[in-house]
Scaffold this motif. Structure first.
Motif, PDB file in Angstrom:
ATOM      1  N   GLU A 157     -28.636  56.088 -79.024  1.00 19.51           N
ATOM      2  CA  GLU A 157     -27.385  56.708 -78.618  1.00 19.51           C
ATOM      3  C   GLU A 157     -26.837  55.997 -77.394  1.00 19.51           C
ATOM      4  N   LEU A 158     -25.523  55.869 -77.350  1.00 23.11           N
ATOM      5  CA  LEU A 158     -24.826  55.323 -76.194  1.00 23.11           C
ATOM      6  C   LEU A 158     -23.875  56.383 -75.666  1.00 23.11           C
ATOM      7  N   GLN A 159     -23.895  56.584 -74.368  1.00 21.94           N
ATOM      8  CA  GLN A 159     -23.074  57.633 -73.772  1.00 21.94           C
ATOM      9  C   GLN A 159     -22.419  57.115 -72.488  1.00 21.94           C
ATOM     10  N   PRO A 160     -21.091  57.101 -72.478  1.00 23.72           N
ATOM     11  CA  PRO A 160     -20.159  57.365 -73.586  1.00 23.72           C
ATOM     12  C   PRO A 160     -20.039  56.156 -74.498  1.00 23.72           C
ATOM     13  N   ARG A 161     -19.337  56.333 -75.616  1.00 21.53           N
ATOM     14  CA  ARG A 161     -19.171  55.240 -76.572  1.00 21.53           C
ATOM     15  C   ARG A 161     -18.029  54.309 -76.181  1.00 21.53           C
ATOM     16  N   ARG A 162     -17.170  54.769 -75.278  1.00 22.97           N
ATOM     17  CA  ARG A 162     -16.044  53.950 -74.826  1.00 22.97           C
ATOM     18  C   ARG A 162     -15.933  54.054 -73.314  1.00 22.97           C
ATOM     19  N   VAL A 163     -15.901  52.907 -72.642  1.00 19.74           N
ATOM     20  CA  VAL A 163     -15.761  52.871 -71.193  1.00 19.74           C
ATOM     21  C   VAL A 163     -14.768  51.776 -70.833  1.00 19.74           C
ATOM     22  N   VAL A 164     -14.260  51.855 -69.617  1.00 22.43           N
ATOM     23  CA  VAL A 164     -13.430  50.789 -69.063  1.00 22.43           C
ATOM     24  C   VAL A 164     -14.343  49.805 -68.353  1.00 22.43           C
ATOM     25  N   GLN A 214     -19.766  45.091 -67.115  1.00 22.08           N
ATOM     26  CA  GLN A 214     -18.888  44.443 -66.142  1.00 22.08           C
ATOM     27  C   GLN A 214     -17.711  43.747 -66.805  1.00 22.08           C
ATOM     28  N   ARG A 215     -17.887  43.293 -68.044  1.00 20.14           N
ATOM     29  CA  ARG A 215     -16.841  42.535 -68.716  1.00 20.14           C
ATOM     30  C   ARG A 215     -16.382  43.264 -69.970  1.00 20.14           C
ATOM     31  N   ARG A 216     -15.117  43.081 -70.297  1.00 20.21           N
ATOM     32  CA  ARG A 216     -14.570  43.632 -71.531  1.00 20.21           C
ATOM     33  C   ARG A 216     -15.294  43.014 -72.722  1.00 20.21           C
ATOM     34  N   ALA A 217     -15.702  43.864 -73.653  1.00 18.52           N
ATOM     35  CA  ALA A 217     -16.449  43.372 -74.814  1.00 18.52           C
ATOM     36  C   ALA A 217     -16.709  44.527 -75.761  1.00 18.52           C
ATOM     37  N   VAL A 218     -17.217  44.182 -76.933  1.00 19.59           N
ATOM     38  CA  VAL A 218     -17.817  45.170 -77.835  1.00 19.59           C
ATOM     39  C   VAL A 218     -19.310  44.880 -77.831  1.00 19.59           C
ATOM     40  N   ILE A 219     -20.077  45.768 -77.223  1.00 20.36           N
ATOM     41  CA  ILE A 219     -21.513  45.579 -77.058  1.00 20.36           C
ATOM     42  C   ILE A 219     -22.228  46.304 -78.182  1.00 20.36           C
ATOM     43  N   VAL A 220     -23.058  45.583 -78.898  1.00 21.75           N
ATOM     44  CA  VAL A 220     -23.805  46.147 -80.015  1.00 21.75           C
ATOM     45  C   VAL A 220     -25.228  46.407 -79.561  1.00 21.75           C
ATOM     46  N   SER A 260     -33.445  51.556 -87.144  1.00 23.05           N
ATOM     47  CA  SER A 260     -32.133  52.150 -86.869  1.00 23.05           C
ATOM     48  C   SER A 260     -31.038  51.157 -87.208  1.00 23.05           C
ATOM     49  N   GLU A 261     -29.805  51.665 -87.208  1.00 23.11           N
ATOM     50  CA  GLU A 261     -28.626  50.841 -87.444  1.00 23.11           C
ATOM     51  C   GLU A 261     -27.983  50.469 -86.101  1.00 23.11           C
ATOM     52  N   PRO A 262     -27.233  49.381 -86.060  1.00 23.30           N
ATOM     53  CA  PRO A 262     -26.553  49.007 -84.800  1.00 23.30           C
ATOM     54  C   PRO A 262     -25.527  50.055 -84.390  1.00 23.30           C
ATOM     55  N   VAL A 263     -25.354  50.219 -83.089  1.00 24.47           N
ATOM     56  CA  VAL A 263     -24.376  51.138 -82.514  1.00 24.47           C
ATOM     57  C   VAL A 263     -23.470  50.328 -81.592  1.00 24.47           C
ATOM     58  N   GLU A 264     -22.156  50.561 -81.678  1.00 23.30           N
ATOM     59  CA  GLU A 264     -21.198  49.795 -80.881  1.00 23.30           C
ATOM     60  C   GLU A 264     -20.747  50.573 -79.643  1.00 23.30           C
ATOM     61  N   LEU A 265     -20.646  49.846 -78.552  1.00 23.45           N
ATOM     62  CA  LEU A 265     -20.066  50.374 -77.318  1.00 23.45           C
ATOM     63  C   LEU A 265     -18.818  49.552 -77.019  1.00 23.45           C
ATOM     64  N   PHE A 266     -17.678  50.228 -76.913  1.00 17.94           N
ATOM     65  CA  PHE A 266     -16.420  49.540 -76.636  1.00 17.94           C
ATOM     66  C   PHE A 266     -16.167  49.551 -75.134  1.00 17.94           C
ATOM     67  N   ASP A 297      -9.648  49.665 -78.564  1.00 21.05           N
ATOM     68  CA  ASP A 297     -10.853  49.228 -79.280  1.00 21.05           C
ATOM     69  C   ASP A 297     -10.680  47.815 -79.804  1.00 21.05           C
ATOM     70  N   ASP A 298      -9.533  47.548 -80.413  1.00 14.76           N
ATOM     71  CA  ASP A 298      -9.289  46.200 -80.943  1.00 14.76           C
ATOM     72  C   ASP A 298      -9.096  45.188 -79.817  1.00 14.76           C
ATOM     73  N   ALA A 299      -8.514  45.631 -78.693  1.00 18.41           N
ATOM     74  CA  ALA A 299      -8.347  44.719 -77.564  1.00 18.41           C
ATOM     75  C   ALA A 299      -9.694  44.301 -76.983  1.00 18.41           C
ATOM     76  N   SER A 300     -10.721  45.137 -77.152  1.00  8.60           N
ATOM     77  CA  SER A 300     -12.054  44.781 -76.671  1.00  8.60           C
ATOM     78  C   SER A 300     -12.635  43.595 -77.429  1.00  8.60           C
ATOM     79  N   ARG A 301     -12.130  43.335 -78.620  1.00  2.96           N
ATOM     80  CA  ARG A 301     -12.657  42.248 -79.458  1.00  2.96           C
ATOM     81  C   ARG A 301     -11.920  40.928 -79.246  1.00  2.96           C
ATOM     82  N   ILE A 302     -10.853  40.911 -78.479  1.00  3.77           N
ATOM     83  CA  ILE A 302     -10.060  39.691 -78.316  1.00  3.77           C
ATOM     84  C   ILE A 302     -10.864  38.640 -77.554  1.00  3.77           C
TER      85      ILE A 302
END
Length: 432
Positions: free
Chosen positions: A110-117, A172-178, A200-206, A336-341
């Motif tokens: 589990e990742l908490q929260p799933r979305r951070v700045v 520290q950096r914008r990304a999608v962390i798996v 387990s399956e991969p979990v994404e953190l934006f 979310d999509d901007a995190s992947r740029i």
């Protein structure tokens, strides 16, 4: 010319034809043989995979060294190499019992929260539960987190017992962390043999880009309820234009009966076409157009800030980079999509990119481009000139450390942003 001379060219041609046929047949036979060998090797590889798959790279090197030492010992009667080969082979044999054993785990990541700045704190949790009917032995659990690898020691667990591990996720950096998948590892301490089981399956953190809060209707965004009237005449719309004589095929609901009764012939209504205004927001991801990585991140933040405000304003929008079209249904999906740029070598230049983006949005009235400081202003001018005359073009130029300013390049406005905190003040002064 004798009969033999006349027959010689025919015989030569027949010889070449036979040679070519033989060559083609040999080639087909060779290809069929190669395909057969490939299929046989695949079957052998599949059959031996359960055994060879547990040998690590270090294990293969040790095995090769043991065989090489044995060959040298037999060839030159060197007892020292025989001892080295026996020692290496013994290490491999002693490692075999470590890979045996079976456990039944239930693993949750589990990742908490799933979305951070970017820069905010994010925590992860690894929960391991023994789902077996007998106690489990100690194990090692590996969990990939982004580019890193976290290792956890799982103690012996009684049936239904739980073990929990907490870990911090670098944001520290914008990304999608798996994070994941979590795998248990059984093997010897030297790492010669290694058997893994995925749990387990991969979990994404934006990790979203930093954004600036802008005021409503920022950046000259057009907000209209019924659309903008154009010069195009149509038979179906809202804005009445004129009457014309009825033509076969015209819908009767467009007949203006009062005028028809007055003139003695059927008259139908015509309308001026109206359309919803649409904004096209594009980001130049050409790495050569940015001074460094921080400047590119500033551009992404400017791009995301403008996009979020447009969505809040309710203006129809298309947000794109050269490689991806971002979702604009909600602010969260856009971020979310901007995190992947990622910065890369763009397939097309800014001018062609802007033209393609505006063509994909035929109702576009404003095109906003976010670019880097290394992009020549002449390219900005050429981009504005390549668009339709009824499309307004704005450029936001990210330049780390520069003073915020607004200038005119050709018929378009260019706003320079030195840091994200200046964006709101600059946007209030920009009018397309």
């Amino acid at each position: 010319m004798t009969a033999a001379d006349r027959l010689r060219p025919r015989r030569t041609a027949q010889g070449w034809y036979a040679l070519r046929t033989l060559s083609r047949s040999a080639s087909r036979t060779a290809r069929a043989a190669a395909a057969g060998v490939g299929r046989a090797w695949e079957r052998v590889d599949a059959a031996t995979a359960p055994v060879t798959g547990v040998v690590s790279t270090v294990g293969w090197l040790v095995l090769a060294a043991a065989i090489g030492a044995g060959v040298l010992a037999l060839s030159f009667d060197w007892v020292e190499f025989a001892f080295v080969g026996a020692t290496l082979l013994g290490a491999l044999l002693l490692a075999i019992p470590f890979v045996f054993g079976r456990v039944r785990y239930r693993v949750e990541v589990e990742l908490q929260p799933r979305r951070v700045v970017a820069g905010e704190r994010a925590l992860g949790r690894l929960l391991v539960v023994n789902d077996g009917a007998s106690p489990s032995v100690a194990a090692r659990m590996e969990l990939p987190v982004g580019a890193g690898l976290a290792e956890f020691r799982i103690p012996p667990l009684a049936p239904a017992a739980r073990h929990e591990e907490l870990f911090a996720v670098p944001t520290q950096r914008r990304a999608v962390i798996v994070a994941g998948p979590a795998v248990s590892v059984r093997g010897d301490e030297l790492g010669l043999l290694r058997r893994t089981v995925r749990w387990s399956e991969p979990v994404e953190l934006f990790v979203h880009p930093r954004t600036a809060r802008l005021k409503p209707s920022a950046a000259g965004l057009v907000r209209d309820l019924e659309g903008e009237v154009t010069s195009t005449i149509t038979d179906h719309d809202i804005s009445f234009h004129a009457l014309r004589n009825y033509e076969p095929g015209d819908p009767l609901r467009n007949v203006h009966w009062r005028s028809s009764a007055r003139t003695g012939q059927l008259m139908v209504r015509q309308y001026e076409e109206t359309r919803r205004s649409q904004l096209v927001l594009i980001l130049d991801t050409e790495a050569a157009h940015y001074a460094d990585e921080d400047e590119f991140e500033l551009a992404v933040s400017v791009f995301a800030s403008l996009g979020v405000q447009v969505i809040r304003d309710g203006t129809e929008m298309s947000a794109q980079t050269e490689r991806i079209a971002l979702r604009t249904s909600t602010s969260t999906s856009l971020l979310d999509d901007a995190s992947r740029i990622e910065a890369s070598v763009a397939p097309v230049g800014l001018r062609e990119f802007a033209r393609q983006a505006s063509r994909r949005a035929p109702a576009a009235s404003i095109v906003i481009a976010v670019v880097g400081s290394q992009l020549p202003l002449a390219e900005v001018r050429a981009t504005a000139s390549s668009l339709s005359s009824d499309v307004q073009f704005l450029a936001f130029r990210a330049q780390s450390g520069a003073d915020a300013r607004i200038g005119k390049v050709g018929r378009s406005m260019v706003a320079t942003i030195g840091e994200l905190g200046e964006l709101a003040a600059v946007v209030r002064r920009v009018r397309p």
